[in-house]
Design a protein around this motif. Structure first.
Motif, short mmCIF file in Angstrom:
data_model
loop_
_atom_site.label_atom_id
_atom_site.label_comp_id
_atom_site.label_asym_id
_atom_site.label_seq_id
_atom_site.Cartn_x
_atom_site.Cartn_y
_atom_site.Cartn_z
N LEU A 100 10.78 -7.23 -0.08
CA LEU A 100 10.70 -8.62 0.34
C LEU A 100 11.95 -9.38 -0.10
O LEU A 100 12.51 -9.11 -1.16
N THR A 101 12.34 -10.34 0.69
CA THR A 101 13.47 -11.19 0.32
C THR A 101 13.03 -12.17 -0.77
O THR A 101 11.83 -12.42 -0.93
N PRO A 102 13.98 -12.75 -1.50
CA PRO A 102 13.59 -13.78 -2.48
C PRO A 102 12.80 -14.93 -1.84
O PRO A 102 11.85 -15.42 -2.45
N ALA A 103 13.17 -15.33 -0.64
CA ALA A 103 12.44 -16.41 0.04
C ALA A 103 11.00 -15.99 0.34
O ALA A 103 10.07 -16.78 0.17
N GLN A 104 10.80 -14.75 0.77
CA GLN A 104 9.44 -14.26 1.05
C GLN A 104 8.61 -14.20 -0.22
O GLN A 104 7.41 -14.44 -0.19
N ALA A 109 3.44 -14.15 0.38
CA ALA A 109 4.06 -12.86 0.69
C ALA A 109 3.51 -12.31 2.01
O ALA A 109 2.29 -12.24 2.18
N PRO A 110 4.40 -11.91 2.92
CA PRO A 110 3.96 -11.39 4.22
C PRO A 110 3.59 -9.90 4.14
O PRO A 110 4.25 -9.05 4.72
N LEU A 111 2.53 -9.62 3.41
CA LEU A 111 2.04 -8.25 3.30
C LEU A 111 0.63 -8.26 2.76
O LEU A 111 0.17 -9.25 2.19
N CYS A 112 -0.06 -7.17 2.95
CA CYS A 112 -1.38 -6.99 2.36
C CYS A 112 -1.20 -6.24 1.04
O CYS A 112 -0.49 -5.23 0.99
N PRO A 113 -1.80 -6.72 -0.04
CA PRO A 113 -1.68 -6.00 -1.32
C PRO A 113 -2.22 -4.57 -1.21
O PRO A 113 -3.08 -4.27 -0.39
N ASP A 114 -1.71 -3.71 -2.06
CA ASP A 114 -2.20 -2.33 -2.12
C ASP A 114 -3.60 -2.29 -2.75
O ASP A 114 -4.42 -1.46 -2.38
#
Length: 190
Positions: A100-104, A109-114
């Protein structure tokens, strides 16, 4: 929990939702995949105590292993289906977080956690939480635990496997997603 049905012309984009959350920091808000706004009541004192115990165990394990990043209930994640969810505790593998980028990282966060954990409070509906856990799994989570302190049950969700219901377990093992992590439920069952 209250679901607010918004006028179809009102677009609750990621940016608008984030701004809404920032302007109302005392509210716990989520957005489902249909774009509906969900407002949740603050946790009761006992639920908060239990949640801190669970989050602290995850944090401590992660501090020792350095395998990823642990989050508490205030973190929001943009799932692939468009929902923005805030599990009671979550963990993301280091390699995924570092992509992820610092901005993300500063935003949702554009993701689903593990790994995701939901703790059922007395006012929560079990079926709603089960659907939420399934949503995490459908969006890429590898491991999910739904803990119901009143019933002394845990629902374990593992990618590609049927949901397993455990009756009053003393511990939960996170292998292989959380290597060698064992959560002590003694403080939850009290």
């Amino acid at each position: 929990m209250i679901t607010l049905h918004l006028h179809p012309t009102l677009q609750l984009t990621d940016e608008v939702f984030e701004q809404l959350c920032r302007q109302n920091p005392d509210l716990r808000l989520e957005r489902n995949a249909q774009g509906e706004l969900i407002a949740m009541a603050p946790a009761g004192s006992e639920s908060s105590r239990q949640n801190l115990s669970l989050s602290a165990q995850l944090w401590q394990w992660n501090q020792q292993t350095k395998l990823g990043v642990a989050f508490d209930s205030s973190a929001g994640f943009i799932l692939p289906n468009g929902a923005i969810r805030s599990p009671d505790a979550a963990w993301v593998a280091k390699s995924r977080w570092e992509r992820l980028t610092p901005a993300q990282r500063r935003q949702f966060a554009p993701l689903c956690p593990d790994f995701v954990l939901e703790l059922k409070s007395p006012t929560d509906d079990l079926a709603t939480l089960q659907a939420k856990l399934q949503e995490y799994m459908d969006n890429g989570a590898q491991l999910g635990w739904l803990i119901d302190p009143e019933a002394r049950q845990v629902y374990c969700y593992r990618s590609g496997q049927a949901v397993q219901r455990l009756e009053h377990p003393a511990t939960l093992a996170g292998d292989p997603v959380l290597p060698n992590f064992v959560m002590d439920l003694g403080l939850i069952w009290g």
